[in-house]
Motif scaffolding. Structure first.
Motif, PDB file in Angstrom:
ATOM      1  N   THR A 273      32.707  61.014  81.903  1.00 50.17           N
ATOM      2  CA  THR A 273      33.011  62.440  81.950  1.00 50.17           C
ATOM      3  C   THR A 273      34.499  62.656  82.197  1.00 50.17           C
ATOM      4  OG1 THR A 273      30.816  62.883  82.873  1.00 50.17           O
ATOM      5  CG2 THR A 273      32.469  64.627  83.051  1.00 50.17           C
ATOM      6  N   PRO A 274      35.249  63.150  81.199  1.00 61.47           N
ATOM      7  CA  PRO A 274      36.659  63.448  81.429  1.00 61.47           C
ATOM      8  C   PRO A 274      36.808  64.678  82.320  1.00 61.47           C
ATOM      9  CG  PRO A 274      36.017  64.184  79.241  1.00 61.47           C
ATOM     10  CD  PRO A 274      34.832  63.446  79.813  1.00 61.47           C
ATOM     11  N   SER A 275      37.748  64.615  83.228  1.00 59.93           N
ATOM     12  CA  SER A 275      38.020  65.729  84.135  1.00 59.93           C
ATOM     13  C   SER A 275      39.372  66.334  83.788  1.00 59.93           C
ATOM     14  CB  SER A 275      38.026  65.239  85.584  1.00 59.93           C
ATOM     15  OG  SER A 275      38.306  66.296  86.478  1.00 59.93           O
ATOM     16  N   VAL A 276      39.442  67.652  83.744  1.00 61.86           N
ATOM     17  CA  VAL A 276      40.686  68.356  83.423  1.00 61.86           C
ATOM     18  C   VAL A 276      41.187  69.044  84.677  1.00 61.86           C
ATOM     19  CG1 VAL A 276      41.748  70.166  82.025  1.00 61.86           C
ATOM     20  CG2 VAL A 276      40.021  68.671  81.020  1.00 61.86           C
ATOM     21  N   HIS A 277      42.375  68.643  85.122  1.00 62.80           N
ATOM     22  CA  HIS A 277      42.962  69.235  86.325  1.00 62.80           C
ATOM     23  C   HIS A 277      43.344  70.684  86.093  1.00 62.80           C
ATOM     24  CE1 HIS A 277      45.399  69.367  90.044  1.00 62.80           C
ATOM     25  NE2 HIS A 277      46.188  70.152  89.335  1.00 62.80           N
ATOM     26  N   GLY A 278      43.907  70.954  84.922  1.00 60.01           N
ATOM     27  CA  GLY A 278      44.320  72.313  84.611  1.00 60.01           C
ATOM     28  C   GLY A 278      44.725  72.436  83.165  1.00 60.01           C
ATOM     29  N   ALA A 279      44.496  73.634  82.595  1.00 65.09           N
ATOM     30  CA  ALA A 279      44.906  73.936  81.229  1.00 65.09           C
ATOM     31  C   ALA A 279      45.958  75.041  81.288  1.00 65.09           C
ATOM     32  CB  ALA A 279      43.704  74.376  80.394  1.00 65.09           C
ATOM     33  N   PHE A 280      47.175  74.734  80.830  1.00 70.33           N
ATOM     34  CA  PHE A 280      48.308  75.635  80.930  1.00 70.33           C
ATOM     35  C   PHE A 280      48.701  76.147  79.540  1.00 70.33           C
ATOM     36  CE2 PHE A 280      48.451  72.742  84.469  1.00 70.33           C
ATOM     37  CZ  PHE A 280      48.949  73.471  85.542  1.00 70.33           C
ATOM     38  N   PRO A 281      49.128  77.406  79.420  1.00 71.69           N
ATOM     39  CA  PRO A 281      49.668  77.878  78.140  1.00 71.69           C
ATOM     40  C   PRO A 281      51.004  77.200  77.844  1.00 71.69           C
ATOM     41  CG  PRO A 281      49.992  79.540  79.834  1.00 71.69           C
ATOM     42  CD  PRO A 281      49.147  78.460  80.453  1.00 71.69           C
ATOM     43  N   LEU A 282      51.427  77.233  76.587  1.00 73.63           N
ATOM     44  CA  LEU A 282      52.687  76.591  76.209  1.00 73.63           C
ATOM     45  C   LEU A 282      53.857  77.067  77.066  1.00 73.63           C
ATOM     46  CD1 LEU A 282      52.828  76.389  72.300  1.00 73.63           C
ATOM     47  CD2 LEU A 282      52.568  74.512  73.931  1.00 73.63           C
ATOM     48  N   GLU A 283      53.886  78.371  77.357  1.00 71.15           N
ATOM     49  CA  GLU A 283      55.016  78.903  78.118  1.00 71.15           C
ATOM     50  C   GLU A 283      55.051  78.397  79.559  1.00 71.15           C
ATOM     51  OE1 GLU A 283      51.961  82.322  77.657  1.00 71.15           O
ATOM     52  OE2 GLU A 283      52.778  80.666  76.452  1.00 71.15           O
ATOM     53  N   ALA A 284      53.971  77.753  79.997  1.00 69.69           N
ATOM     54  CA  ALA A 284      53.920  77.197  81.351  1.00 69.69           C
ATOM     55  C   ALA A 284      54.047  75.676  81.335  1.00 69.69           C
ATOM     56  CB  ALA A 284      52.627  77.613  82.045  1.00 69.69           C
ATOM     57  N   ALA A 285      54.640  75.117  80.281  1.00 73.14           N
ATOM     58  CA  ALA A 285      54.797  73.662  80.185  1.00 73.14           C
ATOM     59  C   ALA A 285      55.577  73.101  81.368  1.00 73.14           C
ATOM     60  CB  ALA A 285      55.484  73.294  78.873  1.00 73.14           C
ATOM     61  N   GLN A 286      56.542  73.863  81.872  1.00 71.00           N
ATOM     62  CA  GLN A 286      57.324  73.401  83.022  1.00 71.00           C
ATOM     63  C   GLN A 286      56.420  73.200  84.239  1.00 71.00           C
ATOM     64  OE1 GLN A 286      61.094  73.323  82.731  1.00 71.00           O
ATOM     65  NE2 GLN A 286      60.626  71.782  84.274  1.00 71.00           N
ATOM     66  N   ARG A 287      55.490  74.121  84.448  1.00 66.10           N
ATOM     67  CA  ARG A 287      54.555  74.002  85.567  1.00 66.10           C
ATOM     68  C   ARG A 287      53.637  72.804  85.373  1.00 66.10           C
ATOM     69  NH1 ARG A 287      51.668  79.273  85.034  1.00 66.10           N
ATOM     70  NH2 ARG A 287      50.075  78.157  86.248  1.00 66.10           N
ATOM     71  N   ALA A 288      53.201  72.585  84.136  1.00 65.62           N
ATOM     72  CA  ALA A 288      52.341  71.426  83.858  1.00 65.62           C
ATOM     73  C   ALA A 288      53.075  70.129  84.173  1.00 65.62           C
ATOM     74  CB  ALA A 288      51.891  71.453  82.406  1.00 65.62           C
ATOM     75  N   HIS A 289      54.349  70.044  83.784  1.00 61.56           N
ATOM     76  CA  HIS A 289      55.151  68.849  84.089  1.00 61.56           C
ATOM     77  C   HIS A 289      55.318  68.674  85.587  1.00 61.56           C
ATOM     78  CE1 HIS A 289      57.258  67.418  80.200  1.00 61.56           C
ATOM     79  NE2 HIS A 289      56.080  67.909  79.908  1.00 61.56           N
TER      80      HIS A 289
END
Length: 305
Positions: A273-289
């Motif tokens: 089962t893959p777990s996803v910590h969070g899904a961010f919009p493109l404009e929030a790529a900085q937050r994802a990084h």
């Protein structure tokens, strides 16, 4: 279309408007529905001398194909590793790196499962674990690590140890099937293990080798580097093996395909089962990084264009 870029090493990520790319020979143009964020890409942004295209794992629908493409057609759902600009609403994907996404699986699940799962399964295979043996996984809460913990159990390990940077991740790693969770800074990592899957490298590599039982095998698949004492390997009859997924994809495509089918089978059976910590919009790529840089993720971090 919108695409993420940056102008200087360690600089801020921002959106730009660019023309939709045209697929060349052997390429697919994919309308992206999910993009995986990985530590190697984050490190390139902060460490590489010149700005690079932000590539990586993508999943979405094929909207155009280049000359010579035979395995896929417009409308197919695919996932794969993009070596160009992947942080975008549309991206080019080499047909050789593309895999179909089965019915019943979302694009986010495909990004969280396939590439990270292939690395986890490949590293585990390279370690040659024996049924009833023991496996230690570093970065056990990461996109690859959380799948490696599950796969070690699926492959018959009687003892699975997860190593993490933050004790707050312990419950998550145990929920994946780990028997024990240790922290990188702990003085004692418990009884020696037969295999180590190491995604961290650097200063931790020596500790990971020390965690091996005599005759044990460590598989390194990180971009973190590190050095190992040949004497330590000699006296313990230990081995260190390097693993790179891209080499398997290019040189052993039949094995790549076999592993991919195995992952989807295990997913369908509910044993992986893959777990996803969070899904961010493109404009929030900085937050994802920032999540990846802080090693705060529990599972995969994904962009959703």
């Amino acid at each position: 279309m919108r695409r993420v870029r940056y102008d200087s090493v360690g600089g801020a990520l921002f959106l730009e408007d660019v023309p939709v790319p045209v697929p060349g020979p052997g390429e697919l143009l994919v309308r992206t529905a999910a993009v995986g964020v990985t530590l190697p890409v984050v490190r390139k942004v902060t460490e590489t001398a010149e700005p690079i295209p932000l590539g990586g794992e993508i999943a979405g629908e094929v909207v155009a194909v280049g000359a010579g493409v035979s395995r896929f057609a417009v409308g197919d759902r695919v996932t794969g590793l993009c070596f160009g600009h992947g942080y975008a609403e549309a991206a080019l994907l080499d047909e050789a790196m593309a895999s179909p996404v089965p019915e019943g699986a979302s694009a986010v699940e495909a990004v969280a499962l396939v590439r990270s799962g292939l690395v986890a399964l490949g590293a585990l295979t390279a370690a040659r674990p024996e049924p009833g043996g023991s496996v230690l996984v570093t970065a056990a809460a990461s996109g690859v690590g959380h799948l490696a913990v599950q796969l070690a159990r699926v492959h018959g390990a009687s003892r699975v140890v997860g190593a993490v940077s933050d004790p707050a991740k312990a419950d998550f790693v145990r929920s994946l099937g780990a028997d024990e969770v240790v922290r990188y800074g702990d003085d004692d990592w418990g009884a020696p293990v037969d295999c180590v899957l190491d995604a961290v490298g650097g200063d931790l590599l020596g500790r990971a080798v020390a965690a091996l039982a005599p005759g044990g095998r460590l598989v390194a698949y990180s971009s973190g580097g590190g050095t190992v004492s040949a004497y330590d390997l000699l006296v313990g009859a230990k081995s260190v093996i390097g693993f790179q997924m891209a080499r398997i994809a290019h040189e052993q495509p039949e094995l790549y395909e076999q592993w991919r089918l195995t992952l989807w089978r295990l997913f369908g059976e509910g044993t992986l089962t893959p777990s996803v910590h969070g899904a961010f919009p493109l404009e929030a790529a900085q937050r994802a990084h920032a999540v990846i840089e802080a090693r705060a993720n529990r599972g995969k971090v994904v962009l959703v264009p």
